[in-house]
Design an enzyme around this catalytic site. Structure first.
Site, short mmCIF file in Angstrom:
data_model
loop_
_atom_site.label_atom_id
_atom_site.label_comp_id
_atom_site.label_asym_id
_atom_site.label_seq_id
_atom_site.Cartn_x
_atom_site.Cartn_y
_atom_site.Cartn_z
N GLN A 11 81.65 73.06 29.74
CA GLN A 11 80.43 73.34 28.98
C GLN A 11 79.41 72.20 29.16
O GLN A 11 79.78 71.04 29.16
CB GLN A 11 80.78 73.50 27.50
CG GLN A 11 79.64 74.05 26.66
CD GLN A 11 80.12 74.51 25.30
OE1 GLN A 11 81.28 74.82 25.12
NE2 GLN A 11 79.23 74.56 24.34
N SER A 91 87.74 70.36 30.58
CA SER A 91 87.71 71.11 29.33
C SER A 91 87.74 72.62 29.60
O SER A 91 88.73 73.14 30.07
CB SER A 91 86.48 70.69 28.51
OG SER A 91 86.51 71.25 27.22
N LEU A 92 86.66 73.32 29.33
CA LEU A 92 86.59 74.76 29.62
C LEU A 92 87.02 75.05 31.06
O LEU A 92 87.67 76.06 31.34
CB LEU A 92 85.15 75.26 29.40
CG LEU A 92 84.82 76.62 29.98
CD1 LEU A 92 85.50 77.72 29.19
CD2 LEU A 92 83.33 76.85 30.03
N HIS A 200 86.33 68.06 21.09
CA HIS A 200 87.43 67.17 21.50
C HIS A 200 87.66 66.00 20.55
O HIS A 200 87.80 64.86 20.96
CB HIS A 200 87.21 66.68 22.94
CG HIS A 200 87.21 67.79 23.93
ND1 HIS A 200 88.34 68.54 24.19
CD2 HIS A 200 86.21 68.33 24.67
CE1 HIS A 200 88.03 69.48 25.08
NE2 HIS A 200 86.75 69.37 25.38
N GLN A 249 94.15 70.56 23.64
CA GLN A 249 92.92 70.24 24.37
C GLN A 249 91.67 70.38 23.51
O GLN A 249 90.70 69.64 23.68
CB GLN A 249 92.82 71.14 25.62
CG GLN A 249 91.74 70.72 26.59
CD GLN A 249 91.04 71.93 27.21
OE1 GLN A 249 90.60 72.83 26.50
NE2 GLN A 249 90.93 71.93 28.52
#
Length: 316
Positions: A11, A91-92, A200, A249
């Protein structure tokens, strides 16, 4: 000969127009966008190609949009016979890696990340949390700032992106205090980021718990290609580790620098960033330089850059 890694952005990489020329030129890319539209009940082409920007920026739209764009580009690469030895995503982007490794299907993933985006956004009301980027401090220096700033509230390291680039996350007053302390300690840059939630960090633990319920309904397979996980910066060993890793995560630090270091140690010397933007490429360049490793870094985000990668004739 070295190894190839496919890496996928998270993102923040999104922009209006992403993926448009792929859809116009490749039927497989067009079919991925249609599949996503059907699964999440969004006109994905309209969202990604026309926006508006504020609609694309909504977390529950951004996440499926980036996943769709990255997978569409990946499928075009695969159709040309280009593959990888291992994969990772920020991440994503880890969800794109898991689709690539056939841990779960794209259909399941695109529905899942839309929910993930909504859970993350809803977990912390607007005006409670924020994030900041700190450039020029090492981990120990940044941890010192974080520990001192905790007297003002929750603040944690969200992303270890590359040497000297750390993102922090938490409650506004605590993050602002850490930013001030980082600047006083000699950070080259310490700025609050324009984000909608404190991603996060432990404030989002509840979002991870909601996501777990959805993950437990999915068909999950052992990875066909090694996937490096954000949470542990280690190779995903079995399907049993998938759910705990993705749940954690949401509220734990993204160990991107450590993940790239592992790939370098595993013999990767060709990195291909697939999806919107070139942020990961710049991180990888810095990490490789610090480790004194010679690497080739490629980026696929439009048809021209895709053609350039094909000319290199990389082989697995």
């Amino acid at each position: 000969m070295g190894k190839i890694a496919f890496v996928f952005p998270g993102q923040g990489a999104q922009y209006v127009g992403m993926g448009k020329d792929f859809v116009e030129n490749f039927p497989v890319a067009k079919s991925i966008f249609q599949e996503a539209s059907d699964e999440v009940n969004i006109d994905m082409k309209k969202l990604c190609f026309e926006g508006p920007d504020d609609e694309l920026m909504k977390t529950e739209n951004t996440q499926p949009a980036i996943l769709t764009t990255s997978i569409a580009m990946l499928k075009v690469l695969e159709n040309e016979g280009l593959n990888c030895h291992m994969t990772a995503g920020l991440s994503l982007g880890e969800y794109t890696s898991l689709v690539k490794s056939k841990v779960f299907s794209f259909k399941d993933a695109v529905k899942l990340v839309k929910k993930r985006g909504r859970y993350m956004q809803e977990e912390v009301p607007m005006g409670i949390g924020t994030m900041a980027a700190i450039l020029g401090l090492n981990r120990d220096q940044m941890q010192l700032c974080i520990e001192k700033a905790r007297q003002y509230g929750i603040v944690e390291a969200a992303n270890y992106n590359s040497p000297g680039q750390i993102v922090i996350s938490g409650e506004i007053k605590a993050v602002e205090a850490a930013v001030k302390m980082a600047a006083e300690l000699g950070a080259k840059k310490a700025v609050i980021l324009p984000v909608s939630a404190p991603f996060h960090c432990s404030l989002l633990k509840g979002a991870g718990e909601k996501l777990q319920q959805d993950l437990e309904l999915l068909k999950i397979n052992d990875p066909e290609i090694p996937v490096i996980t954000n949470v542990e910066a280690s190779i995903l060993s079995s399907k049993l580790k998938v759910i705990p890793s993705l749940v954690q995560q949401v509220s734990k630090s993204v160990l991107w620098e450590d993940s790239v270091s592992l790939m370098l140690d595993e013999g990767v010397d060709n990195f291909i960033e697939i999806g919107p933007g070139k942020v990961l490429s710049s991180f990888i360049k810095r990490i490789a330089k610090t480790k004194e490793k010679k690497v080739n870094i490629y980026n696929v985000e439009d048809v021209n850059s895709f053609k350039q990668v094909l000319q290199v004739k990389l082989e697995v």
